[in-house]
Design a protein around this motif. Structure first.
Motif, short mmCIF file in Angstrom:
data_model
loop_
_atom_site.label_atom_id
_atom_site.label_comp_id
_atom_site.label_asym_id
_atom_site.label_seq_id
_atom_site.Cartn_x
_atom_site.Cartn_y
_atom_site.Cartn_z
N GLU A 1 0.83 -1.21 0.00
CA GLU A 1 0.00 0.00 0.00
C GLU A 1 0.86 1.26 0.00
O GLU A 1 0.56 2.24 -0.68
CB GLU A 1 -0.91 -0.02 1.24
N GLN B 1 0.80 4.24 -2.81
CA GLN B 1 0.59 5.66 -2.52
C GLN B 1 1.75 6.51 -3.06
O GLN B 1 1.54 7.59 -3.61
CB GLN B 1 0.44 5.86 -1.01
N LEU C 1 -6.61 9.84 -3.04
CA LEU C 1 -5.80 9.32 -1.92
C LEU C 1 -6.45 9.67 -0.59
O LEU C 1 -7.04 10.74 -0.43
CB LEU C 1 -4.39 9.90 -1.97
N ILE D 1 -1.60 7.40 4.64
CA ILE D 1 -0.18 7.69 4.44
C ILE D 1 0.49 7.70 5.80
O ILE D 1 0.21 8.55 6.64
CB ILE D 1 0.01 9.05 3.73
#
Length: 572
Positions: free
Chosen positions: A19, A23, A48, A53
């Motif tokens: 992941e 990103q 996003l 994050i």
């Protein structure tokens, strides 16, 4: 069970890494699309989830790219919560480029919030970081934004300077559209300050760039501005009509397109053609969605004057009321911001002083850094110079040592040969001759030790060792005085002969003559009698020659040899 838990943890870690890479790839894609397709970049960034994050660097990059995408799409951001993440992170760990970008967009956000003080400080900080990069485009953006702030504060000279710097940076970066915008901003300021010649020059340059880019609408707007200047300068109206009619045909294929109604209204009103001016005003009202509120209000004011001049007072009254209604609406907005504008003007002097103080502080810091670098450079140069001198001195000492070693070897060999010859001549049973033999042997032995030690000792210690060698003990020194007695005995009374015939000769002169009788070399005599240099020895020879009344061409050795030969003949 333990292995299952470890396996599940590893799988979750791999999923998390996957992941994170996904990103990062999306952020890279948004960065690549930012300049050519900012709408696509914004779409990617909106897809996003910032909460997913995990790293601080990723969050900071997202915040910067998202704020940049909003600005590129002309969407005003009214909160600093997002860009503040980027500023806080890049101030500590970012490159000069990242710091400059973060502070630039931080300043843009506060410019949108009408907080001129914070916006200006942030933009000046961005300028300080951008100077250390090769990004001319970013430097142009910073100058342009600062120029807009100066213009809003009515600091026209400062605004002109900034717009010119922005134009130069954009030209260097090859950003023609941004260069045209900077020229357009300069022209408006020249126009407002009444410098029509400079305004026309800047607008003409901007028009060429817009036509190169194929932006005919922007080029037409500039032509309209040039027509307004000609009206202000009082040029003949017929000439202005013909010029503007040609412009309309070139851009729109008709002489009176709706978009040109405002300019035609001004031209007809200036020419006194009221009916034509009225039709242009009605065209503006019919297409009011294409004009600003201030343009509509100006149209109402002109129509009021036109109808009043034509005697149509009822219609003039209606336009006058419409104008008052719109003016009241505009004045209400103006009154809401009037206090803020007054405060901004009042604080303008403080703002400029704060900016100058910031610049001065930055210049002092730069000067301090440059001074430190200069000091360090001087230290390096001095250390290098000292090392070079030391190295050169060591090389010279080594060369002298080698030369001295060669001389010592040569002298030692010569003295050894002479010693053997003298030893054969001396009678060891005679006490005085035995002392001379021992003295010469001590000299020779000391010289031999010095020759053996010389390669292993330092050049700086050689002089000390040589002086120690030359310090002959008293008994040996007096023993050398007996040389005259020995020579006198072996060579037919040569010393007595010289004393009688040449009374000016002293002991040292007679010693030299004695050593020459034995055949010692010049260098050997120097080492035996501690003469500092061969030059000193030659000076003693010159004085000896004068005392013997010899010519410059005649050698002392030859003279002594002749005298010994004559004494031998007389004795025989």
């Amino acid at each position: 069970m333990k292995y299952y838990i470890l396996l599940i943890g590893a799988l979750l870690g791999c999923m998390s890494c996957g992941e994170s890479r996904n990103q990062s790839n999306k952020l890279d894609a948004a960065a690549e699309l930012m300049f050519d397709h900012p709408e696509q970049a914004l779409s990617i960034l909106k897809s996003l989830d910032v909460d997913e994050i995990s790293s601080r660097s990723g969050k900071a990059r997202f915040a910067l790219l998202y704020t940049q995408a909003l600005d590129k799409n002309q969407i005003e951001l009214q909160s600093d919560s997002l860009i503040h993440l980027a500023v806080d992170y890049y101030n500590r760990k970012g490159s000069e480029q990242e710091k400059a970008l973060a502070h630039y967009y931080y300043g843009c956000v506060y410019a949108n919030l009408h907080d001129t003080d914070v916006a200006m400080k942030s933009l000046v900080a961005a300028e300080a970081f951008a100077v250390n990069t090769n990004d001319s485009y970013l430097q142009g953006l910073i100058h342009s934004r600062i120029g807009n702030l100066y213009s809003d504060e009515y600091l026209q000279e400062d605004a002109l300077l900034r717009f010119e710097r922005a134009r130069a940076c954009f030209h260097q970066a090859g950003a023609a559209r941004n260069e045209a915008i900077s020229l357009n901003n300069k022209a408006y300021i020249y126009y407002l300050t009444g410098d029509f010649a400079a305004a026309k020059e800047s607008w003409q340059e901007a028009k060429k760039l817009y036509l190169t880019l194929g932006d005919r609408n922007a080029a037409y707007a500039i032509d309209g501005n040039l027509i307004s200047i000609r009206l202000e300068e009082g040029n003949p109206v017929d000439s202005i009509k013909n010029s503007f009619r040609k412009i309309c045909f070139d851009y729109y294929g008709e002489p009176h397109p709706p978009v040109a109604a405002g300019t035609w209204l001004a031209i007809y009103q200036k020419a006194g053609e009221l009916d034509s001016a009225r039709l242009c005003g009605q065209t503006i009202l019919a297409n009011r969605h294409e004009f600003t509120d201030h343009q509509i209000a100006g149209c109402y004011a002109l129509l009021t004057r036109i109808e009043s001049d034509c005697g149509r007072f009822e219609q003039a009254l209606r336009y006058s009321r419409l104008y008052q209604h719109m003016a009241d609406s505009l004045n209400q907005v103006t009154q809401q911001t009037a206090l803020q504008e007054v405060e901004q003007k009042y604080n303008n002097r403080l703002l400029k002083a704060s900016l100058e103080s910031f610049r001065l502080k930055h210049q002092v810091q730069m000067a301090g850094m440059i001074f430190i670098l200069i000091i360090l450079a001087l230290i390096v140069v001095l250390v290098g110079y000292a090392w070079t001198r030391r190295y050169k001195k060591v090389r010279e000492e080594r060369a002298l040592l080698k030369q001295e070693l060669d001389n010592l070897h040569q002298v030692y060999d010569d003295l050894s040969n002479r010693f053997l010859h003298v030893r054969q001549m001396l009678d060891c049973s005679n006490e005085r001759e035995s002392k001379v033999s021992k003295a010469i042997e001590e000299r020779l032995s000391g010289l031999h030790q010095l020759v053996e030690k010389l390669p292993a000792i330092k050049p700086a210690n050689f002089v000390r060792e040589f002086k120690r060698y030359m310090a002959v003990d008293t008994n040996s020194q007096y023993a050398l005085y007996d040389l005259q007695y020995i020579v006198n005995q072996k060579y037919f009374g040569i010393i007595d002969y010289l004393k009688a015939r040449y009374p000016d000769l002293n002991k040292h002169d007679l010693d030299l003559c004695a050593l020459m009788c034995f055949g010692f070399s010049h260098a050997g005599i120097c080492y035996l009698y501690d003469y500092s240099t061969l030059g000193s020895f030659y000076n003693k020879r010159s004085r000896l020659r004068r005392k013997l009344h010899l010519s410059q061409e005649e050698k002392i050795e030859d003279f002594i040899s002749r005298q010994i030969a004559e004494l031998r003949k007389n004795e025989e």
